[in-house]
Design a protein around this motif. Sequence first.
Motif, PDB file in Angstrom:
ATOM      1  N   SER A 248       1.002  -1.337  -0.105  1.00 57.38           N
ATOM      2  CA  SER A 248      -0.110  -0.048  -0.052  1.00 57.38           C
ATOM      3  C   SER A 248       0.922   1.274   0.023  1.00 57.38           C
ATOM      4  N   PRO A 249       0.226   2.482  -0.491  1.00 55.87           N
ATOM      5  CA  PRO A 249       0.833   3.627  -0.396  1.00 55.87           C
ATOM      6  C   PRO A 249       1.466   4.019   1.064  1.00 55.87           C
ATOM      7  N   GLY A 250       0.828   3.536   2.100  1.00 58.62           N
ATOM      8  CA  GLY A 250       1.147   4.016   3.584  1.00 58.62           C
ATOM      9  C   GLY A 250       2.288   3.015   3.667  1.00 58.62           C
ATOM     10  N   VAL A 251       2.459   1.833   3.523  1.00 58.64           N
ATOM     11  CA  VAL A 251       3.842   1.179   3.792  1.00 58.64           C
ATOM     12  C   VAL A 251       5.003   1.596   2.838  1.00 58.64           C
ATOM     13  N   SER A 252       4.655   2.148   1.733  1.00 60.39           N
ATOM     14  CA  SER A 252       5.914   2.543   0.906  1.00 60.39           C
ATOM     15  C   SER A 252       6.315   4.009   1.706  1.00 60.39           C
ATOM     16  N   LYS A 253       5.327   4.726   2.002  1.00 56.60           N
ATOM     17  CA  LYS A 253       5.844   6.061   2.565  1.00 56.60           C
ATOM     18  C   LYS A 253       6.689   5.846   3.921  1.00 56.60           C
ATOM     19  N   ALA A 254       6.266   4.734   4.757  1.00 53.85           N
ATOM     20  CA  ALA A 254       7.116   4.512   5.798  1.00 53.85           C
ATOM     21  C   ALA A 254       8.541   3.888   5.319  1.00 53.85           C
ATOM     22  N   ILE A 255       8.649   3.034   4.325  1.00 54.88           N
ATOM     23  CA  ILE A 255       9.817   2.583   3.991  1.00 54.88           C
ATOM     24  C   ILE A 255      10.897   3.609   3.637  1.00 54.88           C
ATOM     25  N   THR A 256       9.938   4.653   2.898  1.00 55.13           N
ATOM     26  CA  THR A 256      10.900   5.811   2.422  1.00 55.13           C
ATOM     27  C   THR A 256      11.407   6.760   3.500  1.00 55.13           C
ATOM     28  N   LEU A 340     -12.485  -6.679  10.352  1.00 54.61           N
ATOM     29  CA  LEU A 340     -13.866  -6.023   9.937  1.00 54.61           C
ATOM     30  C   LEU A 340     -13.714  -5.126  11.221  1.00 54.61           C
ATOM     31  N   ILE A 341     -15.028  -4.366  11.378  1.00 55.13           N
ATOM     32  CA  ILE A 341     -15.127  -3.496  12.686  1.00 55.13           C
ATOM     33  C   ILE A 341     -15.970  -4.249  13.520  1.00 55.13           C
ATOM     34  N   TRP A 416     -23.983   7.042   8.687  1.00 53.81           N
ATOM     35  CA  TRP A 416     -22.709   7.658   8.924  1.00 53.81           C
ATOM     36  C   TRP A 416     -21.626   6.588   9.444  1.00 53.81           C
ATOM     37  N   ARG A 417     -22.121   5.631   9.997  1.00 50.30           N
ATOM     38  CA  ARG A 417     -21.050   4.471  10.387  1.00 50.30           C
ATOM     39  C   ARG A 417     -20.388   4.017   9.078  1.00 50.30           C
ATOM     40  N   LYS A 418     -21.350   3.647   8.217  1.00 51.10           N
ATOM     41  CA  LYS A 418     -20.723   3.130   6.844  1.00 51.10           C
ATOM     42  C   LYS A 418     -19.741   4.029   6.240  1.00 51.10           C
ATOM     43  N   LYS A 419     -19.941   5.220   6.160  1.00 55.18           N
ATOM     44  CA  LYS A 419     -19.258   6.312   5.461  1.00 55.18           C
ATOM     45  C   LYS A 419     -17.790   6.487   6.340  1.00 55.18           C
ATOM     46  N   LEU A 420     -18.013   6.399   7.550  1.00 55.41           N
ATOM     47  CA  LEU A 420     -16.835   6.626   8.218  1.00 55.41           C
ATOM     48  C   LEU A 420     -15.753   5.241   8.346  1.00 55.41           C
ATOM     49  N   CYS A 421     -16.526   4.099   8.053  1.00 46.77           N
ATOM     50  CA  CYS A 421     -15.815   2.732   7.764  1.00 46.77           C
ATOM     51  C   CYS A 421     -14.916   2.982   6.672  1.00 46.77           C
ATOM     52  N   VAL A 422     -15.470   3.694   5.333  1.00 48.55           N
ATOM     53  CA  VAL A 422     -14.875   3.654   4.096  1.00 48.55           C
ATOM     54  C   VAL A 422     -13.789   4.699   4.370  1.00 48.55           C
ATOM     55  N   THR A 423     -13.791   5.814   4.633  1.00 51.17           N
ATOM     56  CA  THR A 423     -13.032   6.888   4.945  1.00 51.17           C
ATOM     57  C   THR A 423     -11.746   6.405   5.625  1.00 51.17           C
ATOM     58  N   THR A 424     -11.961   5.840   6.747  1.00 51.18           N
ATOM     59  CA  THR A 424     -10.915   5.302   7.817  1.00 51.18           C
ATOM     60  C   THR A 424     -10.371   4.264   7.141  1.00 51.18           C
ATOM     61  N   ILE A 425     -10.608   3.213   6.025  1.00 51.65           N
ATOM     62  CA  ILE A 425      -9.804   2.304   5.254  1.00 51.65           C
ATOM     63  C   ILE A 425      -8.847   3.026   4.250  1.00 51.65           C
ATOM     64  N   LEU A 426      -9.469   4.005   3.685  1.00 54.50           N
ATOM     65  CA  LEU A 426      -8.895   4.665   2.499  1.00 54.50           C
ATOM     66  C   LEU A 426      -7.688   5.576   3.062  1.00 54.50           C
ATOM     67  N   ARG A 427      -7.745   6.128   4.012  1.00 56.90           N
ATOM     68  CA  ARG A 427      -6.788   6.773   4.633  1.00 56.90           C
ATOM     69  C   ARG A 427      -5.909   5.898   5.433  1.00 56.90           C
ATOM     70  N   SER A 428      -6.182   4.827   5.934  1.00 56.08           N
ATOM     71  CA  SER A 428      -5.091   4.148   6.582  1.00 56.08           C
ATOM     72  C   SER A 428      -3.951   3.454   5.446  1.00 56.08           C
ATOM     73  N   LEU A 429      -4.852   3.236   4.302  1.00 55.61           N
ATOM     74  CA  LEU A 429      -3.838   2.694   3.305  1.00 55.61           C
ATOM     75  C   LEU A 429      -3.039   3.631   2.616  1.00 55.61           C
ATOM     76  N   ASP A 430      -3.447   4.868   2.957  1.00 52.06           N
ATOM     77  CA  ASP A 430      -2.635   5.933   1.969  1.00 52.06           C
ATOM     78  C   ASP A 430      -1.512   6.499   2.975  1.00 52.06           C
ATOM     79  N   ASN A 431      -1.780   6.429   4.297  1.00 54.67           N
ATOM     80  CA  ASN A 431      -0.993   6.886   5.302  1.00 54.67           C
ATOM     81  C   ASN A 431      -0.847   6.181   6.607  1.00 54.67           C
ATOM     82  N   LEU A 432       0.012   5.314   6.455  1.00 58.65           N
ATOM     83  CA  LEU A 432      -0.061   4.197   7.814  1.00 58.65           C
ATOM     84  C   LEU A 432       0.534   4.780   8.823  1.00 58.65           C
TER      85      LEU A 432
END
Length: 461
Positions: A248-256, A340-341, A416-432
């Motif tokens: 994921s981009p998040g892991v790549s950023k941590a490696i860099t 899962l949550i 709102w719970r469903k929407k927050l799940c999606v934004t959380t997953i996407l953000r964690s993948l991008d910035n670990l």
Amino acid sequence: MVLVSETIKSQSKKVCVIGAGPSGLVSARELKKEGHKVVVMEQNDDVGGQWLYQPNVEEEDPLGKTKALKVHSSIYSSLRLISPREIMGFSDFPFTAKEGRDTRRFPGHEELWLYLKDFCEVFGLREMIRFNVRVEFVGMVNDDNDDDNLKRWRVKSVEKKSGEVIEEVFDAVVVAAGHYTYPRLPSIKGMDLWKGKQVHSHVYRVPDPFRDEVVVVVGGSISGPDISIELVKVAKEVHLSVKSLDVSPGVSKAITKHQSLHLQPQIESLEEDGRVIFVDGSCIVADTILYCTGYWYKFPFLESEGRVEVDDNRVGPLFEHTFPPSLSPSLSFVGIPRKLIGLPFFESQAKWIARLLSGKTSLPSYDEMMQSVAEFYRAREANGVPKRNTHDIGRDFVNYCDKYADYTGYPHLEEWRKKLCVTTILRSLDNLETSRDSWDDDYELLQETLQDPYFAQRTTP
């Protein structure tokens, strides 16, 4: 040996819940609401399951190879939730920040444990729990009744301090024992002869023992990268070995970011001279290998006469990951799925189980349930999902929660719970590293969410 037996007539059942972690606690609460007589058996001295932190792991086998493990929890000291507290709470008990405690949106593990203790107190669950009790055997009672729907269960437990053995008969058993305890290890050539230190993340607690070492961390799911980032603060080098270098981009950023953190392919072999050889032919000399390679599903106490088995980490057959068709509804499992949550999912399952045992809803026929299981297996296979990952449902957990709600007549998960799940997953993948503290993209959605009457409910014992 003490023999206790009690027959409960009508639709009120005597139910044994195995485990007082989040899945066991919410199961007990839902069963209690439906008027069932509930006994929760918990091997530790407090509630929490995995979230009851156990810092002392010195007596545990570092690879968890002993038959009986002494430590249940695999939580490490610095672990923080990967989901925000707003989406973690049960439907009538929000996980709100409290003064004097960890008020972060993504708090540390102790805060969730305290939340579970509060939940236990508010809903009067502690009186149903027997602490320091280990379940040794669960098996069917040999009644004259041939109807599998009316099967009863013999449960033998041991009081750990006194050694007293108690044997009881229950109308139903809910298995909520968790699945993050029995370490799963890869098969690597030379593993048994390698002279360095090998440990599984089950016994990882703090980074200090790895100071100035060259450490190979095996596993690229969640704990592998998370622990690697912690280890770079003290280790000489950290090599994260993963199945695919397409991370994921998040892991790549941590490696860099971290010069001492390196990405490696899978391990080909371990050599007696300390070398770790990777599948691309490269090698390093390491001091320690830390396996973040997951866990086995194990139910050593359960004797189902072959009707429920674990095959390559697939527990089955289970209808909707919950009921063995030939033993339903008297035997059920809460919390089998992974990635899962957890808490909202466990609650959805628990409501379904409790209402089924009350006779307020029903299951499909045995043949229909078995057909559903077979179709699910075929779909997983067609999508290239290995058998060992059968229960990794990921974002589908939302669909499962809504499906369970349809079975019981309860509302679906909030939007709102469903929407927050999606934004959380996407953000964690991008910035670990930063996703748990930098969430400006959630601000407007969060402000809207917090206006929901849900957050005004009582959460104080």
